[in-house]
Design an enzyme around this catalytic site. Sequence first.
Site, mmCIF file in Angstrom:
data_model
loop_
_atom_site.group_PDB
_atom_site.id
_atom_site.type_symbol
_atom_site.label_atom_id
_atom_site.label_comp_id
_atom_site.label_asym_id
_atom_site.label_seq_id
_atom_site.Cartn_x
_atom_site.Cartn_y
_atom_site.Cartn_z
ATOM 1 N N GLU A 293 9.495 9.365 1.656
ATOM 2 C CA GLU A 293 10.815 8.425 1.919
ATOM 3 C C GLU A 293 11.754 8.686 0.856
ATOM 4 O O GLU A 293 11.833 8.368 -0.483
ATOM 5 C CB GLU A 293 10.025 7.146 0.961
ATOM 6 C CG GLU A 293 9.225 6.222 1.894
ATOM 7 C CD GLU A 293 9.081 5.202 1.579
ATOM 8 O OE1 GLU A 293 8.702 5.062 -0.427
ATOM 9 O OE2 GLU A 293 7.929 4.576 2.106
ATOM 10 N N PRO A 294 12.874 10.147 1.075
ATOM 11 C CA PRO A 294 13.440 10.489 -0.394
ATOM 12 C C PRO A 294 14.619 9.735 -0.983
ATOM 13 O O PRO A 294 14.875 9.489 0.682
ATOM 14 C CB PRO A 294 13.419 12.172 0.397
ATOM 15 C CG PRO A 294 13.670 11.502 2.079
ATOM 16 C CD PRO A 294 12.821 10.422 2.398
ATOM 17 N N GLY A 295 15.457 9.511 -1.496
ATOM 18 C CA GLY A 295 16.682 9.157 -1.631
ATOM 19 C C GLY A 295 17.494 9.826 -2.656
ATOM 20 O O GLY A 295 18.487 10.222 -2.056
ATOM 21 N N ARG A 296 16.794 10.198 -3.688
ATOM 22 C CA ARG A 296 17.766 11.181 -4.412
ATOM 23 C C ARG A 296 17.843 12.410 -4.127
ATOM 24 O O ARG A 296 19.621 12.483 -4.211
ATOM 25 C CB ARG A 296 16.958 11.011 -6.023
ATOM 26 C CG ARG A 296 17.469 12.193 -6.724
ATOM 27 C CD ARG A 296 17.012 12.851 -7.681
ATOM 28 N NE ARG A 296 16.581 11.331 -9.016
ATOM 29 C CZ ARG A 296 16.483 10.962 -10.113
ATOM 30 N NH1 ARG A 296 17.590 10.318 -10.085
ATOM 31 N NH2 ARG A 296 15.588 9.199 -9.972
ATOM 32 N N ARG A 332 22.848 5.603 -15.953
ATOM 33 C CA ARG A 332 22.165 6.205 -15.552
ATOM 34 C C ARG A 332 21.952 7.012 -17.115
ATOM 35 O O ARG A 332 20.542 6.529 -17.609
ATOM 36 C CB ARG A 332 21.942 7.555 -14.918
ATOM 37 C CG ARG A 332 22.046 6.846 -13.391
ATOM 38 C CD ARG A 332 21.225 8.409 -12.300
ATOM 39 N NE ARG A 332 20.059 8.860 -12.611
ATOM 40 C CZ ARG A 332 19.978 9.637 -12.808
ATOM 41 N NH1 ARG A 332 20.406 10.455 -13.625
ATOM 42 N NH2 ARG A 332 18.076 10.131 -13.066
ATOM 43 N N TYR A 336 18.936 5.783 -18.937
ATOM 44 C CA TYR A 336 16.949 7.037 -18.989
ATOM 45 C C TYR A 336 17.939 8.435 -19.674
ATOM 46 O O TYR A 336 17.449 9.091 -19.408
ATOM 47 C CB TYR A 336 17.233 7.533 -17.441
ATOM 48 C CG TYR A 336 17.347 6.525 -16.505
ATOM 49 C CD1 TYR A 336 16.229 5.408 -16.671
ATOM 50 C CD2 TYR A 336 18.166 6.678 -15.538
ATOM 51 C CE1 TYR A 336 16.172 4.471 -15.187
ATOM 52 C CE2 TYR A 336 18.356 5.991 -14.464
ATOM 53 C CZ TYR A 336 17.026 4.549 -13.844
ATOM 54 O OH TYR A 336 17.032 3.978 -13.063
ATOM 55 N N CYS A 364 31.989 -2.196 -24.732
ATOM 56 C CA CYS A 364 32.060 -2.324 -26.214
ATOM 57 C C CYS A 364 30.456 -1.824 -26.038
ATOM 58 O O CYS A 364 29.425 -3.183 -26.831
ATOM 59 C CB CYS A 364 32.790 -3.116 -25.843
ATOM 60 S SG CYS A 364 34.515 -3.346 -25.966
ATOM 61 N N GLU A 365 29.736 -0.768 -26.169
ATOM 62 C CA GLU A 365 27.771 -0.914 -26.659
ATOM 63 C C GLU A 365 27.952 1.198 -26.878
ATOM 64 O O GLU A 365 28.614 1.878 -25.977
ATOM 65 C CB GLU A 365 27.404 -1.058 -25.259
ATOM 66 C CG GLU A 365 27.328 -1.847 -24.485
ATOM 67 C CD GLU A 365 26.433 -2.574 -24.600
ATOM 68 O OE1 GLU A 365 25.055 -2.574 -26.041
ATOM 69 O OE2 GLU A 365 26.546 -4.070 -24.147
ATOM 70 N N TYR A 392 21.950 6.776 -6.862
ATOM 71 C CA TYR A 392 21.808 5.971 -8.123
ATOM 72 C C TYR A 392 22.664 6.127 -9.063
ATOM 73 O O TYR A 392 22.908 5.865 -10.444
ATOM 74 C CB TYR A 392 20.614 5.898 -9.494
ATOM 75 C CG TYR A 392 19.111 6.331 -8.153
ATOM 76 C CD1 TYR A 392 18.989 4.837 -7.468
ATOM 77 C CD2 TYR A 392 18.526 7.393 -8.468
ATOM 78 C CE1 TYR A 392 17.585 5.337 -6.407
ATOM 79 C CE2 TYR A 392 17.050 7.448 -6.685
ATOM 80 C CZ TYR A 392 16.933 6.366 -6.650
ATOM 81 O OH TYR A 392 15.879 6.352 -5.415
#
Length: 439
Positions: A293-296, A332, A336, A364-365, A392
């Site tokens: 099940e690869p995604g990235r 991301r 992370y 504004c963060e 992602y």
Amino acid sequence: MKVDLGRDQPWHRLVAARPWLRMDATEGLCFDGAPLARLARAHGTPAWVYSASLLRGRLATLQGALAAGGVRADIRYAVKANDHLAVLTILRAGGAGADVTSAGEFGRARAAGIAPAQMVYSGVGKRDDEIEQALAAEIGQINVESAEELPVIAAIARRLGVVAPVALRVNPDIAAGGHDKISTGRAADKFGIDYDQAAALFRHAASLDGIVAVGFSTHIGSQIFAPAPFEAAYRRVLALVDGLAQEGFSLRRLDLGGGFGIPYDDGPGFALEAYAAMVARLMAGRDLELLIEPGRWLAGPAGILLTGVTRVKRTAQGRFVVLDAGMNDLLRPALYDAHHGAVPVSSAAAAGIGASATLVGPVCESSDRFGIYALPELGAGAAIAILDTGAYGAVMSSVYNGRPLAAQILLDGGRDHVIRARQSVPDLWQGEIVPDGLG
Ligand code: LLP
């Protein structure tokens, strides 16, 4: 033409490590042959740009590496990585099925022409209506996440008069993954069935009407580079298979999950050949159907985020390059501490001497910050490519701070297709209802 500009600049190493990027002396940074300056003019920024040929090529490379290693495994692309219908269509045409995790992903995968039989349904919180929809469509496999979920699936299957093909998702209690928040296979994580409970639950599953227990699945995390943690997890799962075989249960399928890492810098990639060799070695002499099940790994390098410089701001602390893409677009870094490569689009800008700059977005963060980079002088209006954002990226975007979703562009056959128009400002409140009498 490959120009010898800024050879000692960090961006040069990033470009050199990615054959699909090229710094052209006149056209500037090209992605899959397309000058990004032209795309920025034509489509505006921020915009996600994907390459169809990279997506196709990566799928073929993965299939080829598995086959060359003697591994027969069907690919169930993790739709969560990039769920655009065009991306799903390309991967389906290349022979991939789908790993889905919600009615939304299931619907998208179907809309892209992926047959439910080629799908796996994962997720700790499948709702009854989602399970019912999947079973009614004859999904290929449902991964059971808990002892509590199993009887629910069985009851729905019996009510529908079907048999649910299930794999039990085992939590092998193995730490792996590029970041705490993307590790999923430790005992304390919410995912999967406790290792010690898995064999008993399999026996129980095999006894239930409405269930056919096809095997086990496992997914230990994401952004993993070495085969070792996968091998440790697979060995644990195979120990369960062997124990059950001695009792007379013949399991026919293992779902090995995803998690193959991609370099976000200029470091080495996932050890695909070593992984295939490891799987071949572990599975030798066994008659097991395999799924991965690869995604990235498939989608990540196939996309960039093309962003413009709105302002260059100098403070006593240094230089902030304020981009028109923010954490609402690419989450991301904020979530992370991920560091994506950033390359100036103009070759003239890229030729300048690199100096420390903090790339930030307009939100504004304080966490709306892509990181500290060595970048040449960049004026307002310059463009920057943020690399390896095909997975992602857009899927995790929000409209926080009233920021419409960015456009998405697909490069294919020398053309750039708008595959999602930039959201308009009125789109932001479409669907909102203001009851009468409020003012
Ligand atoms: N299978 C299951 C059951 C999963 O939960 C995932 C990812 C995958 C496969 C695909 O993993 P991949 O091959 O893409 O590593 N948003 C995070 C990644 C979260 C991954 C969640 N599950 C990030 O941006 O790093």
